[in-house]
Design an enzyme around this catalytic site. Structure first.
Site, PDB file in Angstrom:
ATOM      1  N   TYR A  73       0.837  -1.213   0.000  1.00 15.03           N
ATOM      2  CA  TYR A  73       0.000   0.000   0.000  1.00 15.03           C
ATOM      3  C   TYR A  73       0.868   1.258   0.000  1.00 15.03           C
ATOM      4  O   TYR A  73       0.611   2.208  -0.728  1.00 15.03           O
ATOM      5  CB  TYR A  73      -0.921  -0.006   1.223  1.00 15.03           C
ATOM      6  N   PHE A 125      -6.304  20.291 -24.669  1.00 17.64           N
ATOM      7  CA  PHE A 125      -6.898  19.002 -24.989  1.00 17.64           C
ATOM      8  C   PHE A 125      -8.296  18.964 -24.359  1.00 17.64           C
ATOM      9  O   PHE A 125      -8.555  19.669 -23.389  1.00 17.64           O
ATOM     10  CB  PHE A 125      -6.004  17.886 -24.440  1.00 17.64           C
ATOM     11  N   ASP A 126      -9.189  18.122 -24.856  1.00 19.83           N
ATOM     12  CA  ASP A 126     -10.595  18.203 -24.414  1.00 19.83           C
ATOM     13  C   ASP A 126     -10.781  17.984 -22.903  1.00 19.83           C
ATOM     14  O   ASP A 126     -11.508  18.729 -22.257  1.00 19.83           O
ATOM     15  CB  ASP A 126     -11.529  17.315 -25.249  1.00 19.83           C
ATOM     16  N   ASP A 216       1.552  20.244 -20.348  1.00 14.75           N
ATOM     17  CA  ASP A 216       0.682  19.086 -20.556  1.00 14.75           C
ATOM     18  C   ASP A 216       1.512  18.146 -21.427  1.00 14.75           C
ATOM     19  O   ASP A 216       1.654  18.341 -22.632  1.00 14.75           O
ATOM     20  CB  ASP A 216      -0.617  19.525 -21.246  1.00 14.75           C
ATOM     21  N   ALA A 218       1.762  14.827 -22.410  1.00 10.34           N
ATOM     22  CA  ALA A 218       1.431  13.491 -22.913  1.00 10.34           C
ATOM     23  C   ALA A 218       2.424  12.985 -23.970  1.00 10.34           C
ATOM     24  O   ALA A 218       2.827  11.834 -23.951  1.00 10.34           O
ATOM     25  CB  ALA A 218       0.016  13.486 -23.491  1.00 10.34           C
ATOM     26  N   LYS A 259       0.345   7.679 -23.428  1.00  8.96           N
ATOM     27  CA  LYS A 259       0.843   8.029 -24.764  1.00  8.96           C
ATOM     28  C   LYS A 259       2.328   7.655 -24.834  1.00  8.96           C
ATOM     29  O   LYS A 259       2.657   6.496 -24.991  1.00  8.96           O
ATOM     30  CB  LYS A 259       0.630   9.518 -25.057  1.00  8.96           C
ATOM     31  N   HIS A 453     -18.765  14.078 -27.151  1.00  9.91           N
ATOM     32  CA  HIS A 453     -18.452  13.209 -28.300  1.00  9.91           C
ATOM     33  C   HIS A 453     -18.288  11.747 -27.908  1.00  9.91           C
ATOM     34  O   HIS A 453     -18.442  10.872 -28.735  1.00  9.91           O
ATOM     35  CB  HIS A 453     -17.209  13.706 -29.037  1.00  9.91           C
TER      36      HIS A 453
HETATM   37  C1  LIG Z   1      -4.653  12.133 -23.488  1.00 10.32           C
HETATM   38  C2  LIG Z   1      -4.386  13.516 -23.104  1.00 10.32           C
HETATM   39  C3  LIG Z   1      -4.819  14.026 -21.872  1.00 10.32           C
HETATM   40  C4  LIG Z   1      -5.699  13.245 -20.920  1.00 10.32           C
HETATM   41  O1  LIG Z   1      -5.125  12.066 -20.528  1.00 10.32           O
HETATM   42  P1  LIG Z   1      -5.960  10.736 -20.190  1.00 10.32           P
HETATM   43  O2  LIG Z   1      -4.875   9.778 -19.806  1.00 10.32           O
HETATM   44  O3  LIG Z   1      -6.699  10.337 -21.409  1.00 10.32           O
HETATM   45  O4  LIG Z   1      -6.862  11.037 -19.056  1.00 10.32           O
HETATM   46  C5  LIG Z   1      -4.476  15.329 -21.567  1.00 10.32           C
HETATM   47  N1  LIG Z   1      -3.770  16.083 -22.417  1.00 10.32           N
HETATM   48  C6  LIG Z   1      -3.345  15.631 -23.605  1.00 10.32           C
HETATM   49  C7  LIG Z   1      -2.567  16.525 -24.508  1.00 10.32           C
HETATM   50  C8  LIG Z   1      -3.646  14.340 -23.989  1.00 10.32           C
HETATM   51  O5  LIG Z   1      -3.254  13.910 -25.187  1.00 10.32           O
END
Ligand SMILES: *Cc1c(COP(=O)(O)O)cnc(C)c1O
Length: 463
Positions: A73, A125-126, A216, A218, A259, A453
């Site tokens: 844990y 990003f969304d 951000d 990813a 990613k 979406h």
């Molecule tokens: C995928 C993504 C996110 C969100 O990540 P999740 O792992 O899908 O929750 C945030 N910002 C960018 C640029 C992304 O490509």
């Protein structure tokens, strides 16, 4: 002529069978899914390009790591392995695992944003935009103008428009800008990279006005590869050093590890300054939302695979092959005169559906229309990155018009071969040949209020 395909720097040890349905079956399936590609079963998709998120193939080292995962844990050895890797690669003082990217956003956004505040990004990003709005703030996109011309082949179309950024800051007042977010690569603009120069400039502006800067992150490894390939002075710099310099300009990062870190589930938060008062707040939010801070919503085995994937994702041979796949597919579309966001970005090809279907207006969703056609044509699942994804104005409820109407062909990492890419190109060429006969798009018959979406239901507009 198609560019040369860079062969896979791996061989295949474990295979997953694929099945192609008949055209008639595919037409039934997509109608049954209310024309929402998220509603399809994966077994009904021949090639699944819905996303590159969490769809990666892990290596044998990662699978071996799964067995070594420490499921304690608190204070698991897999946690320490992960934070050592994170500190080493990013040169940050604090690394926090979370279960995915939006979890990082949920933990971080309320620490900087509230009602009346603004957050500015090269492009949100969304889910990032959603978490800005859930925190009560407004999200402003500030990408360079070159990004909006999909045919313009210039490098670093993911950059922030720095002049506009300064204007936005002076218009709203620096005290009202809670956060600047640099998305690398710029997913919504087509996986377009951000240059080191731009990062440096944005960092200087944030320091000048005392605004925190978040990456951000990813697709940070693909972004670093583009800097090495295309930015003056970086050709001989190792990717890892490029990453350390890039992250050195920010104060923190939020990351979806699904990613570039080549795992199926995971996320990270990083804070540069090991003594930042922010860290205790992050831990507190993490404990409420994700779990104790040494596991952050992940199993020990996930932490272990993530620690290994961090290094595999920055391997330069791998990155050359990875970006090479995009270049190969893009060059096949060039040969056929099919428009996409060019030069091609890091994680997929973003086909310009507004060029393919000039007769379909934004509020009949050209990007979604092409995604549906691709499924009908060859069982290929893709998605809309356009007005359909963008949704409605939160104040007026009116359909917003997106800057782009893309159909995104996201390529999972280490999953598909050159032959699969050829099938994708050939399907698009078939659709292009009959594009004029597709006279109308789709309308929404049901939608949820945010991130619609994923769940909305559609029907064809009859002409
Ligand atoms: C995928 C993504 C996110 C969100 O990540 P999740 O792992 O899908 O929750 C945030 N910002 C960018 C640029 C992304 O490509």
């Amino acid at each position: 002529m198609a560019v040369k395909y860079i062969p896979e720097p791996f061989r295949i040890k474990s295979v997953e069978p694929l099945r192609m349905l008949t055209r008639e079956e595919r037409e039934q399936k997509i109608a049954g899914a209310k024309y929402n590609l998220f509603g399809l079963k994966s077994e009904d998709c021949y090639i699944d390009l819905l996303t590159d998120s969490g769809t990666n193939a892990m290596s044998l080292e990662q699978w071996a790591g799964i067995m070594r995962g420490d499921e304690s844990y608190a204070g698991a050895s897999s946690y320490y392995k992960l934070i050592d890797a994170g500190r080493d690669i990013f040169n940050y003082g604090y690394i926090q695992p979370v279960h995915q990217g939006r979890a990082a956003e949920k933990v971080m956004m309320p620490l900087f944003l509230c009602k009346g505040k603004f957050a500015v990004s090269n492009m949100f990003f969304d889910t990032t935009r959603a978490h800005v709005e859930i925190a009560g703030a407004h999200a402003i996109d500030c990408v360079v103008k070159t990004a909006k011309d999909t045919s313009l082949r210039v490098p670093f179309k993911g950059n922030m428009d720095v002049e506009r950024l300064e204007k936005i800051i002076s218009e709203h007042g620096k005290e009202n800008i809670g956060l600047v977010v640099m998305t690398i690569t710029n997913n919504s603009a087509g996986g377009q990279p951000v240059s080191m120069q731009n990062m440096r400039e944005v960092s200087a502006i944030c320091k000048k006005y005392g605004i925190p800067l978040d990456i951000d992150a990813a697709r940070y490894a693909e972004n670093a590869y583009f800097i090495k390939r295309d930015e003056h002075g970086y050709r001989d710099v190792p990717v890892k050093d490029i990453i350390r310099e890039m992250f050195g300009y920010a104060d923190m990062f939020t990351m979806s590890a699904k990613k570039d870190t080549i795992v199926n589930m995971g996320g990270l938060i990083g804070v540069k300054d090991a003594n930042s008062p922010l860290i205790l707040k992050i831990k507190a939010n993490c404990i409420s939302y994700e779990g104790f801070y040494t596991y952050g919503g992940l199993s020990g085995r996930d932490l272990e695979a993530l620690a290994i994937g961090l290094y595999e994702g920055i391997d330069e041979n791998y990155l050359r092959y990875r970006v090479g796949q995009m270049e190969y597919l893009a060059s096949r579309l060039d040969d056929a005169g099919i428009a996409y966001q060019s030069p091609v970005g890091g994680h997929g090809v973003f086909v310009d559906a507004a060029v393919m279907f000039p007769q379909i207006p934004y509020n009949e969703y050209p990007g979604q229309t092409l995604a549906i056609e691709l499924y009908k044509e060859a069982g290929i699942r893709s998605c809309d990155i356009g007005s359909y994804m963008l949704g409605n104005d939160p104040d007026t409820g009116e359909q917003l018009r997106a800057d782009f109407e893309f159909t995104r062909l996201a390529i999972p990492r280490r999953v598909y071969t050159q032959a699969h890419l050829d099938i994708i190109a050939e399907a698009l060429i078939e659709i292009q040949a009959r594009a004029k006969q597709i006279k109308r798009g789709y309308r929404i018959i049901w939608e949820p209020p945010i991130l619609r979406h994923f769940q909305a239901q559609l029907e064809p507009v009859s002409s």
